[in-house]
Structure formats: C-alpha cells, structure tokens
Design an enzyme around this catalytic site. Structure first.
Site, mmCIF file in Angstrom:
data_model
loop_
_atom_site.group_PDB
_atom_site.id
_atom_site.type_symbol
_atom_site.label_atom_id
_atom_site.label_comp_id
_atom_site.label_asym_id
_atom_site.label_seq_id
_atom_site.Cartn_x
_atom_site.Cartn_y
_atom_site.Cartn_z
ATOM 1 N N GLY A 151 87.651 38.140 35.108
ATOM 2 C CA GLY A 151 87.203 37.582 36.311
ATOM 3 C C GLY A 151 86.058 36.753 36.520
ATOM 4 O O GLY A 151 85.851 35.902 36.978
ATOM 5 N N GLU A 171 94.387 37.754 25.335
ATOM 6 C CA GLU A 171 93.946 36.764 24.304
ATOM 7 C C GLU A 171 95.286 36.395 23.666
ATOM 8 O O GLU A 171 95.294 35.003 23.170
ATOM 9 C CB GLU A 171 93.146 37.667 23.560
ATOM 10 C CG GLU A 171 91.806 37.941 24.011
ATOM 11 C CD GLU A 171 91.072 39.618 23.921
ATOM 12 O OE1 GLU A 171 90.148 39.791 24.478
ATOM 13 O OE2 GLU A 171 91.992 39.835 23.168
ATOM 14 N N GLY A 174 88.993 36.137 31.839
ATOM 15 C CA GLY A 174 89.981 36.921 31.847
ATOM 16 C C GLY A 174 89.670 37.995 32.935
ATOM 17 O O GLY A 174 90.438 37.923 33.669
#
Length: 203
Positions: A101, A170, A99
C-alpha cells in the site's frame, strides 16, 4: 535422486500455480497488463522518459524491468542511479511499486514526480487504502498477498507457506513484467533481433 527431482518439480508446479492464480482473479479494475502497456507505450510515443522505483525485492523486480525497457529502445532509468536524468514533464512516467500500500520513500518519490508534472503509475495490492495510490495518476492492481496481509491467525504457527511474506506479489511482478515486455515488443514493432542488439557486451 528421483524423489528429490519429483519434489522439486512439485514445488515448482505449486509455486507457479499460485502465481498464475493472481492473474485469474476477477476485479472491476482494468487488467494491470493493459494499464502498464498503455502507460509505457504512451510515454514512448511522446518520447518521454521512464523511471522505476521500489524498495526491497519489489525494487529488484523493477530494476529487471528497467533493463528490458532499455533493450526495447526506451529511455528507462532507475531512481537513485547516479546517471538518472531529472523527471520533468507529463511526457515522463514514474513506475513505482508499493505492494502493501505504501512506503515512506516510495510515497516521497511519487510526490516529487507529481510536483514536477510527471505521470505516476503505482503498482499495488492495496489500491483502495494504500498511501501511494493516492499519489498516482494510474493504478496497476496486482491482487496478491504482501506483508500487509500475510499473517493468518487461523493458520498453525508451524505451517510453512510456499511463498511467504511478499513473495507471491514479487513473483507475480516478474511474470507480469515479462508479459509487458512481450506485448510492448509487438506494440512498438521491436524485433527480437533489435532487442538483443541492445544488450550490453561489457560482461
């Protein structure tokens, strides 16, 4: 009691609204739902294996997806499980999430998959700057807040966000994966009864 129920309903509605907004954001990149369905369906057609990997709560979301992929009759495995087979060809797919990177462990696993000839689909909120994206053969862009950009200097310190840190990313993963499973069921011709028949009875 009524006020508590109202408060719970309001919180749920606001949180769901934030997650829903992730999927309405415009981007020049192809929709992540289409990318995921295409990559997984290609693997299924080639009778390849699907491996999932992520860390923290992202990893938990991917494990939930792995379970449903198995229910769809696919060869799906969580990286690190003692019974996970090797990844070994272009028929195989690693589905990884980074998420913010990149994570050192996720990057390393992606590198191993690529060196063994497998395809790598990276889910991320940072497709242009993330280290994991550089190792991908396909990118699924989820435009949600993560811990890479959750600190807003303009926001008062005492304020409490509904979905802090990486929770929005998430939560979007969970909803996205349910959409993926629904779409794959149609693409692969798997009936609800067939999917249900593969659920474990050892519980």
């Amino acid at each position: 009691m009524a006020s508590s129920a109202t408060s719970m309903t309001t919180l749920a509605s606001e949180m769901c609204s934030q997650i829903s907004s992730v999927f309405s954001r415009t981007s020049s990149r192809p929709p992540v739902l289409d990318v995921m369905v295409d990559e997984i369906a290609t693997t299924a057609t080639a009778k390849g294996r699907i491996f999932v990997h992520g860390v923290g709560r992202e990893g938990l979301m991917l494990k939930a997806l792995c379970m449903r992929l198995a229910h769809l009759g696919l060869s799906a495995h969580c990286v690190g499980d003692v019974n996970a087979p090797p990844i070994s060809s272009s028929s195989d797919l690693l589905l990884a999430s980074a998420g913010p990177g990149g994570f050192s462990t996720v990057d390393a696993i992606c590198g191993v998959a690529r060196s063994n000839g497998a395809r790598v689909l990276v889910l991320t909120a940072q497709p242009d700057s993330g280290s994991a994206a550089k190792l991908a053969t396909a990118i699924g862009y989820i435009p949600a807040q993560t811990m890479a950009d959750d600190e807003d200097p303009a926001q008062p310190e005492e304020s409490r966000p509904l979905l802090p840190m990486g929770s929005l990313y998430e939560g979007a993963m969970f909803v996205l994966f349910e959409m993926v499973v629904f779409r794959l069921g149609e693409v692969l011709g798997e009936s609800p009864a067939a999917v249900r028949s593969r659920h474990t009875n050892l519980e």
